[in-house]
Enzyme design. Sequence first.
Site, PDB file in Angstrom:
ATOM      1  N   GLU A   1      30.174  46.536  37.959  1.00 37.85           N
ATOM      2  CA  GLU A   1      30.493  45.720  37.007  1.00 37.85           C
ATOM      3  C   GLU A   1      29.315  45.126  36.307  1.00 37.85           C
ATOM      4  O   GLU A   1      28.566  44.297  36.924  1.00 37.85           O
ATOM      5  CB  GLU A   1      31.318  44.646  37.475  1.00 37.85           C
ATOM      6  CG  GLU A   1      31.870  43.514  36.449  1.00 37.85           C
ATOM      7  CD  GLU A   1      32.112  42.281  37.158  1.00 37.85           C
ATOM      8  OE1 GLU A   1      33.348  41.781  36.416  1.00 37.85           O
ATOM      9  OE2 GLU A   1      31.505  41.763  38.176  1.00 37.85           O
TER      10      GLU A   1
ATOM     11  N   ASP B   1      30.912  44.138  42.641  1.00 35.53           N
ATOM     12  CA  ASP B   1      31.218  42.939  41.758  1.00 35.53           C
ATOM     13  C   ASP B   1      29.730  42.535  41.417  1.00 35.53           C
ATOM     14  O   ASP B   1      28.771  42.494  42.175  1.00 35.53           O
ATOM     15  CB  ASP B   1      31.865  42.065  42.599  1.00 35.53           C
ATOM     16  CG  ASP B   1      32.181  40.671  41.859  1.00 35.53           C
ATOM     17  OD1 ASP B   1      32.749  40.879  40.711  1.00 35.53           O
ATOM     18  OD2 ASP B   1      31.511  39.660  42.078  1.00 35.53           O
TER      19      ASP B   1
END
Length: 863
Positions: free
Chosen positions: A559, A504
């Site tokens: 990401e 993330d």
Amino acid sequence: MVYTLSGMRLPTSLSVNKLGGTGSSSRADRRNAHLSFFSKNQHSWKMFAGKSSYESGSQSSTATASEKVLIPGTQSDGSSSEELNVSEIVLEDPQISGDVQSLKVEHEGKLEDQENFVEQSSSFSETIREEDSASSPLIGDVEAKAEGTSDTSYMSISTESDRVRKRVITPPGIGQRIYEIDPLLANHRDHLDYRYGHYKKMREAIDKYEGGLEMFSRGYEKFGFTSSATGITYREWAPGAKWATLIGDFNNWNPNADVMTRNEFGVWEIFLPNNADGSPPIPHGSRVKIRMETPSGIKDSIPAWIKFSVQAPGEIPYNGIYYDPPEEEKYVFKHPRPEKPKSLRIYESHVGMSSKEPIINTYANFRDEVLPRIKKLGYNAVQIMAIQEHSYYASFGYHVTNFFAPSSRFGTPDDLKSLIDRAHELDLVVLMDIVHSHASNNTLDGLNMFDGTDSCYFHSGSQGYHWMWDSRLFNYGHWEVLRFLLSNARWWLDEYKFDGFRFDGVTSMMYTHHGLQVAFTGNYNEYFGFATDVDAVVYLMLVNDLIHGLFPEAIIIGEDVSGMPTFCIPVQDGGVGFDYRLHMAIADKWIEILKKRDEDWKMGDIVHTLTNRRWSEKCVAYAESHDQALVGDKTIAFWLMDKDMYDFMAVDRPSTPLIDRGIALHKMIRLITMGLGGEGYLNFMGNEFGHPEWIDFPRADQHLPDGKFVPGNGNSFDKCRRRFDLGDADFLRYRGMQEFDREMQHLEEKYGFMTSEHQYISRKDEGDRIIVFERGNLVFVFNFHWTNSYSDYRVGCLQPGKYKVALDSDDPLFGGFSRISHDAEYFTSDGWYDKRPRSFMIYAPSRTAVVYALVEDEVVPVE
């Protein structure tokens, strides 16, 4: 990544000093002194879960009971995406040589300081490496054969940790192939060569002082709690602490009983010998904390390497739990990992909100009810969010407090292992949404101010604070931070058998501006200059090296909204080393398009966004993820149909033009995203059938420091669930959208078109609103026109022969109008059309997507 209003935890003022407290310090009394959270004989205990109203926007809530028992006295009853706040700014072209020279001076000085620190501490590292092997049992080693499994599968999974230890991580290469892949990178050779040189120096230092990445990444065998035949050792790195003691149920929370000793490197340690009867000094399930005298006062902290932490009902802080069940109670993995799929079809999931009921769901329920659904839908990977413990439920798992502990809201560590094992039995790859980009600002339960300083695991001052996320930022250049994070990544793969990660917030990691208020235009100067956090990029290279070296079949997704060149190129070639990048621009583009009239949609704009990715760097495409489903945003279904979904989705009632348009475009958007968007595909649970409700975590009213009032939702769980029953109902139109998504996944499973080397876009007709493209031996035809249908419409193709309908969005099964004959056969004719050597004639109804498949047994070789 989501942006939420985070509650703030303040350290409590402790009146107990380091010499205070009473209680026996006798080892012989330990067995009777503790209050265990577990009992083999009392099955009326229940695990506590939920969140106290202590933190703004949260509450104490009850989960469905797990088989495991933790608390006595209760009866068992069984950010937008990393959508950055961007504004157009003008970036000066940096002087590359000056940038690199400055970076070299800064980082070489830091590296020299780091090597001095490591060299001084190497005696400590050597000491703990040379300890009796009995004090560090092999993780995941299983002695007894699992019942009901074959010898082959059992041996494969039970000996995996042994095999992993013996693997050799590929040494650094020369890192030059990136210039062959992308010649434009040669203009930034100084920066990229410096980056790779810094990575090589870190690899060499780790090899020299830690015995290599493999040994370095086993920090959890030396730090935190480690058991041996003679007792338990607890170690903690807390250089800012002046004094430390281990407290918990096992010693009646007596701060004088087990005072720790500190070495010259800031590592605190204590060894607790077994009791006289041979039982462990800390019983399984005991609450534990470390009390420290710090520059900011006396502080009780949950051990940084804790493997489990829980919050009792009605209590504010979490407690660390010594989790070491007896061998007969440990979950034994029975099923080997699935093979790495060539085409990745990901079902993004959140365990807690995966129930149809307004509750916090459990690992066990997700295992039994949701995993079979995912398999039936045709996905081959499940990506699970919010696994790492996070005290604030509404953070969606992104404000992590305990990095090695699975969230206790959903069950025990063994429950999670059971879930993963069941997924493997179903041949589903299990990916974890891992957060190494930042940590919770929580000072009571997390790493923030762990040793009383703001610079233990993080950068000090403003450099270590993310103002938009209200969270702390790791110092990736520090040795012990590298040990902690690399070990954390390995822990989840080795101990829990996850098959990979979705990292993330990688954009935030790679740049000193964290991607905030920056518009990435694709200019390479935006990626390689002063704004690049070289330490963070080198950490990503190291962790990708580690994972690929020890777990060759693992899948690693990053990401990144910036489109960093070399992101998905192997480290040995000079890249960052991810397998896939999330193609985040696609979801944003769909929202932009859905705000326009149909007449203003541009076919070329759609195709450009879907195909705008770097050659040879794989992407995972998605039309929408969890970000678009959050309250404050809107899903594609909501953009298309809005409130009509509440009143006109019953099949026995008339539809509306808005519903007909919405269902048709919902299917087309998802199919063209999968067809053109990348080599992998992702969907958030429930979005496949157009879930009619947003996600709204239980929240209390908030009074912000600036005086602003943010109303809550009465701590309601009503919108924090998934109404799978709507997608399953034959009498609702949601069923048709779900069935289309299922057939779309099975079509990809059969033909593997996402990873086909052959892709050609033959038509982007702005007048007809037609898009035609080939992937593999499939021809995709999309008619986005709102009224026009076309008879005898010619589409180009490569392969000669006979084609038949493989998927038709207008099928009545999918809520369509049955305008396409599935019995028809389409024969090619020679002659160039749309720059294709052959073509065939079709009927293209309005707002319909049809996939035509070549009948393989009649293929004629192409000259």
